[in-house]
Design an enzyme around this catalytic site. Structure first.
Site, PDB file in Angstrom:
ATOM      1  N   ARG A  31     -15.876  22.935  23.419  1.00 22.83           N
ATOM      2  CA  ARG A  31     -15.299  21.948  24.331  1.00 22.83           C
ATOM      3  C   ARG A  31     -16.056  20.620  24.306  1.00 22.83           C
ATOM      4  O   ARG A  31     -15.769  19.733  25.099  1.00 22.83           O
ATOM      5  CB  ARG A  31     -15.272  22.496  25.755  1.00 22.83           C
ATOM      6  CG  ARG A  31     -14.300  23.650  25.928  1.00 22.83           C
ATOM      7  CD  ARG A  31     -14.267  24.131  27.359  1.00 22.83           C
ATOM      8  NE  ARG A  31     -13.324  25.225  27.525  1.00 22.83           N
ATOM      9  CZ  ARG A  31     -12.037  25.069  27.826  1.00 22.83           C
ATOM     10  NH1 ARG A  31     -11.542  23.862  27.982  1.00 22.83           N
ATOM     11  NH2 ARG A  31     -11.258  26.122  27.973  1.00 22.83           N
ATOM     12  N   GLY A  57      -0.332   5.022  -0.612  1.00 22.52           N
ATOM     13  CA  GLY A  57      -1.309   5.641   0.276  1.00 22.52           C
ATOM     14  C   GLY A  57      -0.718   6.721   1.166  1.00 22.52           C
ATOM     15  O   GLY A  57       0.505   6.857   1.296  1.00 22.52           O
ATOM     16  N   LEU A  91      -0.738   7.022   4.499  1.00 25.95           N
ATOM     17  CA  LEU A  91       0.000   6.553   5.675  1.00 25.95           C
ATOM     18  C   LEU A  91       1.441   6.224   5.305  1.00 25.95           C
ATOM     19  O   LEU A  91       2.376   6.587   6.029  1.00 25.95           O
ATOM     20  CB  LEU A  91      -0.685   5.321   6.275  1.00 25.95           C
ATOM     21  CG  LEU A  91       0.035   4.691   7.470  1.00 25.95           C
ATOM     22  CD1 LEU A  91       0.057   5.647   8.658  1.00 25.95           C
ATOM     23  CD2 LEU A  91      -0.627   3.371   7.881  1.00 25.95           C
ATOM     24  N   LYS A 106      -4.416  -0.901  12.434  1.00 24.67           N
ATOM     25  CA  LYS A 106      -5.809  -0.897  12.849  1.00 24.67           C
ATOM     26  C   LYS A 106      -6.661  -0.338  11.719  1.00 24.67           C
ATOM     27  O   LYS A 106      -6.133   0.382  10.860  1.00 24.67           O
ATOM     28  CB  LYS A 106      -5.985  -0.099  14.141  1.00 24.67           C
ATOM     29  CG  LYS A 106      -5.930   1.420  13.973  1.00 24.67           C
ATOM     30  CD  LYS A 106      -6.255   2.100  15.277  1.00 24.67           C
ATOM     31  CE  LYS A 106      -6.308   3.604  15.123  1.00 24.67           C
ATOM     32  NZ  LYS A 106      -7.458   4.118  14.385  1.00 24.67           N
ATOM     33  N   LYS A 129       1.029  19.096  39.966  1.00 23.66           N
ATOM     34  CA  LYS A 129       0.421  20.291  40.549  1.00 23.66           C
ATOM     35  C   LYS A 129       0.423  20.157  42.080  1.00 23.66           C
ATOM     36  O   LYS A 129      -0.093  19.178  42.624  1.00 23.66           O
ATOM     37  CB  LYS A 129      -1.000  20.470  40.019  1.00 23.66           C
ATOM     38  CG  LYS A 129      -1.047  20.711  38.502  1.00 23.66           C
ATOM     39  CD  LYS A 129      -2.463  20.902  38.011  1.00 23.66           C
ATOM     40  CE  LYS A 129      -2.497  21.088  36.502  1.00 23.66           C
ATOM     41  NZ  LYS A 129      -1.877  22.323  36.051  1.00 23.66           N
ATOM     42  N   GLY A 152       0.834  -1.194   0.000  1.00 17.79           N
ATOM     43  CA  GLY A 152       0.000   0.000   0.000  1.00 17.79           C
ATOM     44  C   GLY A 152       0.864   1.238   0.000  1.00 17.79           C
ATOM     45  O   GLY A 152       0.546   2.239   0.650  1.00 17.79           O
ATOM     46  N   HIS A 201      -6.489   3.190  21.246  1.00 18.94           N
ATOM     47  CA  HIS A 201      -5.493   4.101  21.804  1.00 18.94           C
ATOM     48  C   HIS A 201      -5.656   4.306  23.309  1.00 18.94           C
ATOM     49  O   HIS A 201      -4.741   4.057  24.104  1.00 18.94           O
ATOM     50  CB  HIS A 201      -5.566   5.471  21.119  1.00 18.94           C
ATOM     51  CG  HIS A 201      -5.249   5.441  19.658  1.00 18.94           C
ATOM     52  ND1 HIS A 201      -4.484   4.462  19.075  1.00 18.94           N
ATOM     53  CD2 HIS A 201      -5.591   6.289  18.653  1.00 18.94           C
ATOM     54  CE1 HIS A 201      -4.371   4.695  17.781  1.00 18.94           C
ATOM     55  NE2 HIS A 201      -5.042   5.795  17.498  1.00 18.94           N
ATOM     56  N   GLU A 239      -8.983  16.629  19.017  1.00 16.40           N
ATOM     57  CA  GLU A 239      -8.434  17.171  17.777  1.00 16.40           C
ATOM     58  C   GLU A 239      -9.192  18.447  17.445  1.00 16.40           C
ATOM     59  O   GLU A 239     -10.404  18.541  17.680  1.00 16.40           O
ATOM     60  CB  GLU A 239      -8.570  16.169  16.632  1.00 16.40           C
ATOM     61  CG  GLU A 239      -7.673  14.950  16.794  1.00 16.40           C
ATOM     62  CD  GLU A 239      -7.840  13.932  15.679  1.00 16.40           C
ATOM     63  OE1 GLU A 239      -6.881  13.172  15.423  1.00 16.40           O
ATOM     64  OE2 GLU A 239      -8.937  13.893  15.076  1.00 16.40           O
ATOM     65  N   ASP A 246     -12.462   4.178  16.743  1.00 14.65           N
ATOM     66  CA  ASP A 246     -11.252   4.762  16.166  1.00 14.65           C
ATOM     67  C   ASP A 246     -10.229   5.173  17.223  1.00 14.65           C
ATOM     68  O   ASP A 246      -9.029   5.076  16.986  1.00 14.65           O
ATOM     69  CB  ASP A 246     -11.635   5.986  15.322  1.00 14.65           C
ATOM     70  CG  ASP A 246     -10.505   6.446  14.425  1.00 14.65           C
ATOM     71  OD1 ASP A 246      -9.867   5.588  13.786  1.00 14.65           O
ATOM     72  OD2 ASP A 246     -10.254   7.664  14.362  1.00 14.65           O
TER      73      ASP A 246
END
Length: 613
Positions: free
Chosen positions: A590, A136, A138, A270, A507, A133, A362, A338, A357
């Site tokens: 947000r 592509g 990626l 994935k 903190k 591939g 992740h 994102e 996704d």
């Protein structure tokens, strides 16, 4: 603050110790090489093993179960130095001298073939990396640049070849031109980067073929053999292709282009299915042609520097490990956002959604690394065993513990930002979530009752990925009067910022200098860009190097994948069957208000909301 000296990026997890032998001749150079005899039971003949007079970097190569004739301990890469000239001492011509000259000298390939009856290259190894591939995005944006970065740093073996394989018609020169546009000298701006780039591109070749054609893969095999030059061939296939053609490509590569006497490994991108059933079917199909230890399921987030540092931070610092439990930790937040939408690429995303996704792979992988018990060792199987235990201890997600959202059009600063369904590749009536928040729980002795909150979304107000650990309130706090009613502002928090602008922040409460007693919340800040002059490698660099070296700890095992899907599959089916309508939120906001209500149900406030970031 002083900085530590830069270290080489190449790493070896189980290295062979460098030879301590010194050169027997004072006339030999510091890079001289002598040859010692060794009997190989795998080949049934004498082999010539190079022993450098100065230490070299050896990279251990783990051989898969399908490797036929190269034993694991004999399959090593090394950086070869120049062969020293043979020094002939004055001694009588005896049978022993003839034998010694034959074993210890360094003849040419032709002479070696005449003396021993086989090509000397058979004792060297080479790695062929085929990007399936290759045309592509990626491959162009991530895989080829990562391979070049590894070559630039000297992390690839001496003998290697990169092949692009795709359906597009392309020449070697056209591939090199395409790849050269995405390569950068970002590592440390050395002056010889252009020269290195040219050298790397000369190792890149292209073969056009169908992904389901054994004949085309057999043609690739012939080309690979030409470049391997009689050396022990190790082959790595990177499947940068849609999941619906994984099996065809693996079947053809396994039967027509796998290594005959070295290892063969396959990196699978994935998504690994859409649910438990499709994932299990994919794994079963892959195992018809590959052994489990040949399959490298890649989740590039596991290669992020700060994710890699998780176990170091916890297990090598006495101050953290005793606190890493429900006694001291109130909640853990895993946040991914994102600041852009699908941008015309919604066709793939609409079939999977943000939960599949981002969250199921992740964020869940980071959670498992964060929450696992101390492994027996740093061996890949020991670490993955502990991650599986965490996943199996988790409650399956319930719909009442999940909020979904989808971004809508928004005008800001005179600019109109599109809604998700404005993307021409997305159906107008799509209910696919572009945002999700969830509360997860681990039912074991360490984490019982601690909420693990996940939040992931597109088209939000900023771009970030971070882990936030909020500790419990101080019991009987003497300074409550100075803190006021907002106890959350006085709670200690550990922030691990994975990207961008990598950092680790702690903190703490601190007295503001002066005559009065006023408290302030301060950061103990390890900012990577300020602390380390060396640029952080891309995650794909680390994972590609691990795959070449046979290091599996950052890749996902099949039972680990099964346990992850078992958590999310019932939820995903319920969302789709009931056609749950997502809460709409403006592009650049947000996210849905429902996410805040979800956190409030467990007396938690999202750590990324507020003045202090």
């Amino acid at each position: 603050m002083s900085t530590l000296p830069s270290t080489h990026c190449c790493h070896t997890y189980s290295p062979l110790p460098p030879s301590s032998s010194s050169s027997s001749s004072s006339s030999s150079s510091s890079s001289s090489v002598s040859y010692l005899p060794s009997y190989s039971s795998a080949h049934g003949r004498l082999q010539r093993i190079a022993v450098p007079s100065t230490p070299k970097r050896f990279v251990s190569v783990k051989v898969s179960l399908q490797s036929q004739s190269v034993s694991e301990k004999n399959a090593v890469h090394m950086q070869d130095g120049p062969v020293a000239p043979v020094v002939k001492p004055i001694e009588s011509e005896t049978p022993f001298k003839k034998l010694k000259d034959g074993l210890f000298s360094a003849p040419s390939s032709k002479e070696s073939k005449d003396i021993t009856g086989f090509n000397v290259n058979e004792n060297e190894s080479t790695v062929s990396i085929t990007v399936v591939g290759a045309s592509g995005d990626l491959a162009k944006k991530k895989i080829f640049p990562a391979l070049f970065a590894l070559y630039y740093e000297g992390c690839l073996p001496e003998h290697f070849t990169v092949y692009g394989y795709a359906r597009s018609k392309m020449t070697d020169a056209e591939l090199r031109d395409m790849v050269s546009k995405t390569l950068t000298c970002r590592i440390d701006k050395r002056e010889n980067c252009g020269e290195k780039m040219d050298q790397f591109l000369q190792r890149c070749f292209y073969h056009s073929g169908q992904y389901d054609s054994q004949e085309h893969f057999a043609e690739l095999d012939k080309k690979l053999k030409e470049h391997e030059g009689g050396r022990v061939p190790h082959r790595l296939f990177y499947l940068s292709i849609p999941p619906n053609i994984f099996i065809d490509a693996v079947r053809c590569a396994s039967s027509s282009a796998s290594s005959g006497n070295g290892w063969t490994r396959v990196i699978v991108e994935k998504p690994f299915g859409r649910d438990s059933e499709s994932s299990a079917a994919l794994t079963k199909a892959l195992k018809q042609y590959l052994e489990e230890d040949q399959i490298f399921r890649i989740d590039h987030y596991l290669g992020k520097e700060l994710v890699e540092n998780l176990s170091v931070l916890r297990f090598s610092n006495l101050i953290f490990e005793p606190l890493w439990s429900r006694q001291y930790i109130r909640n853990v937040q895993l946040i991914f956002s994102e600041d852009f939408g699908t941008e015309g690429r919604g066709g793939y995303f609409d079939n999977y959604g943000i939960i599949r996704d981002i969250m199921q792979n992740h964020l869940l992988q980071i959670l498992a690394l964060f929450a696992m018990e101390t492994p027996v060792s740093l061996d890949a199987e020991d670490i993955r065993n502990e991650k599986v235990k965490v996943l199996r201890s988790m409650r399956p997600l319930q719909l009442e513990n999940v909020v979904t959202g989808q971004y809508k059009s928004h005008v800001r600063g005179g600019i109109t930002y599109p809604a998700y369904t404005d993307d021409k590749t997305v159906p107008k009536d799509s209910l696919t979530p572009t945002f999700a928040a969830a509360a997860l729980f681990i039912d074991n002795a360490r984490w019982d009752g601690v909420p693990f909150l996940m939040k992931a979304g597109k088209a939000l107000h900023n771009k970030r990925a971070e882990i936030r650990v909020q500790f419990r309130h101080v019991p009987g706090n003497l300074y409550n009067r100075n803190i006021g009613t907002d106890l959350d502002r006085a709670t200690n928090e550990l922030v691990i910022r994975v990207q961008p602008d990598e950092a680790i922040l702690l903190k703490i409460n601190n007295k503001v200098p002066g005559l009065g007693m006023r408290l302030d919340r301060s950061n103990l800040n390890l900012h990577y860009a300020a602390r380390y002059s060396k640029e952080i490698p891309d995650a794909y660099e680390r994972l590609l190097l691990d795959a070449i070296e046979g290091e599996r700890r950052l890749f996902i095992r099949s039972d680990e994948l099964d346990a992850a899907w078992a958590l999310f599959t019932p939820l995903l089916k319920e969302i789709e069957e009931k056609k749950i309508i997502p809460e709409y939120y403006p592009y650049g906001s947000r996210g849905p208000v429902g996410a805040h209500y979800l956190a409030a149900r467990y007396k938690v406030r999202w750590g990324d909301v507020g003045v202090e970031q």
